[in-house]
Design a protein around this motif. Structure first.
Motif, mmCIF file in Angstrom:
data_model
loop_
_atom_site.group_PDB
_atom_site.id
_atom_site.type_symbol
_atom_site.label_atom_id
_atom_site.label_comp_id
_atom_site.label_asym_id
_atom_site.label_seq_id
_atom_site.Cartn_x
_atom_site.Cartn_y
_atom_site.Cartn_z
ATOM 1 N N THR A 6 45.869 38.924 42.684
ATOM 2 C CA THR A 6 44.668 38.797 41.860
ATOM 3 C C THR A 6 44.554 37.373 41.323
ATOM 4 O OG1 THR A 6 44.999 41.116 41.211
ATOM 5 C CG2 THR A 6 43.418 39.842 39.927
ATOM 6 N N ASP A 7 43.336 36.912 41.184
ATOM 7 C CA ASP A 7 43.055 35.547 40.760
ATOM 8 C C ASP A 7 43.289 35.387 39.258
ATOM 9 O OD1 ASP A 7 42.223 32.946 40.588
ATOM 10 O OD2 ASP A 7 40.076 33.390 40.798
ATOM 11 N N ASP B 15 49.412 28.686 42.982
ATOM 12 C CA ASP B 15 48.498 28.122 43.982
ATOM 13 C C ASP B 15 49.112 28.144 45.378
ATOM 14 O OD1 ASP B 15 46.586 27.654 42.056
ATOM 15 O OD2 ASP B 15 47.139 25.549 41.747
ATOM 16 N N ARG C 85 48.476 31.465 47.329
ATOM 17 C CA ARG C 85 47.152 32.073 47.399
ATOM 18 C C ARG C 85 46.641 32.238 48.825
ATOM 19 N NH1 ARG C 85 43.771 31.718 42.199
ATOM 20 N NH2 ARG C 85 45.425 31.745 40.646
ATOM 21 N N ARG D 169 40.868 37.615 51.338
ATOM 22 C CA ARG D 169 40.739 36.948 50.051
ATOM 23 C C ARG D 169 41.629 37.659 49.044
ATOM 24 N NH1 ARG D 169 37.556 39.693 46.329
ATOM 25 N NH2 ARG D 169 36.200 41.341 47.130
ATOM 26 N N SER E 86 39.639 39.740 42.248
ATOM 27 C CA SER E 86 39.304 39.197 40.934
ATOM 28 C C SER E 86 39.772 40.168 39.858
ATOM 29 C CB SER E 86 37.795 38.984 40.803
ATOM 30 O OG SER E 86 37.122 40.231 40.711
#
Length: 243
Positions: A188-189, A195, A198, A209, A212
């Motif tokens: 999750t962002d 980093d 990711r 992806r 969120s």
């Protein structure tokens, strides 16, 4: 926005940032009066409260250390004094130490398990005593307990324990029509996801992806709603198909 939480009160631990903040904001958007809990960063918690109020919602911030049972009891006391008994409790506060087993110290162990395991246990104990009949309890776990990662023994071990707390408490509170469930986010962002990880994390999802916090919060909101009244003792994945 549906007001399915109108007239409800929610307490969300660890809700000044990340997934906890997104859950608190989502419950507030649905009409709940929300208690924002934080450990140290009062300004960040105040920002969450101010944002909820600016959108017409109701919220307060209460400092409490989730590694301290005395603080947990005080948190519930102050929340109840402000908003009466809670209808929804989300046990979200957590910490992590990323080290190999051979490098972990006793201090590391105590730090992680005091917050993630002991803390959640006593949050659940107070929730069991205070949540209104027909209410909802949600615990944030992690999809990592279903996967294999190095250097995560303390974090995943602490989360594995709380998943069992959820199963047991769901049985104990069933006669009061209180649901108890875990939610397991995937990658999750948030600031907790480095980093460097990711791109690899995104590639593990069929959606290519990472998720969120708001997407995880939608699943938590479902578990906190009466739409989930027939769901209890479950660990619901919110990982974008990674696990």
């Amino acid at each position: 926005m549906s007001m399915q939480f109108k007239g409800k009160t929610a307490l969300v631990t660890g809700s000044s940032r990340g997934i906890g903040r997104a859950i608190a904001e989502r419950l507030a958007e649905g009409g709940a009066a929300v208690v924002i809990n934080y450990l140290e960063n009062e300004s960040r918690a105040r920002e969450v409260v101010d944002g909820i109020k600016a959108r017409g919602g109701s919220a307060i911030a209460i400092q409490a250390d989730m590694a301290s049972p005395a603080d947990i009891r005080r948190l519930f006391d102050e929340a109840e004094a402000a908003f009466e008994r809670p209808d929804i409790v989300v046990a979200n506060a957590a910490t992590a130490v990323i080290k190999s087993i051979v490098d972990c110290t006793e201090e590391d162990y105590d730090r992680v398990f005091d917050t993630n395991t002991k803390g959640v246990f006593f949050v659940l104990q107070e929730a069991a005593r205070r949540v209104r009949d027909g209410g909802h309890i949600v615990v944030t776990s992690t999809g990592g307990t279903k996967m294999f990662f190095g250097q995560t023994s303390l974090y995943l071990g602490s989360k594995g324990a709380v998943e069992q707390f959820v199963r047991v408490l769901s049985r104990e509170l069933g006669p009061r029509n209180i649901t108890v469930n875990a939610i397991s986010p995937g990658f999750t962002d948030t600031e907790l996801l480095p980093d460097r990880d990711r791109a690899v994390a995104a590639g593990m999802s069929p959606f290519d992806r990472i998720g969120s916090p708001q997407e995880v919060a939608e699943v938590a909101a479902f578990l906190a709603s009466d739409a989930a009244r027939w769901v209890s003792g479950q660990n619901v994945g919110a990982g974008g198909g990674v696990f």
